[in-house]
Design a protein around this motif. Structure first.
Motif: not given
Length: 67
Positions: A53-56, A62-67
């Motif tokens: 849930e946190v990863k989703a 759009g907080l993950a960079r390069g993911a």
């Protein structure tokens, strides 16, 4: 064998976290490493669901960079 190693390493990490948190004066928490270990025991499915849930959430914002 790999699953057991992951479970053991998860337990050691959880044990470390439980020890650190128990020494933080304002936290007032005591954790059981068997419960907070994300790689072992029954609770692991619940914890993995929360991690997903946190990863989703991170991916959707759009907080993950390069993911």
């Amino acid at each position: 064998m790999a699953a057991k190693r992951k479970e053991l390493e998860g337990y050691l990490a959880a044990w470390t976290v439980a020890g650190v948190v128990s020494h933080v004066p304002f936290a007032g928490k005591v954790y059981d490493p068997r419960v907070i270990n994300p790689f072992g025991g029954r609770q692991s499915a619940e914890i993995r669901q929360k991690i997903d849930e946190v990863k989703a959430f991170i991916a959707n914002r759009g907080l993950a960079r390069g993911a």
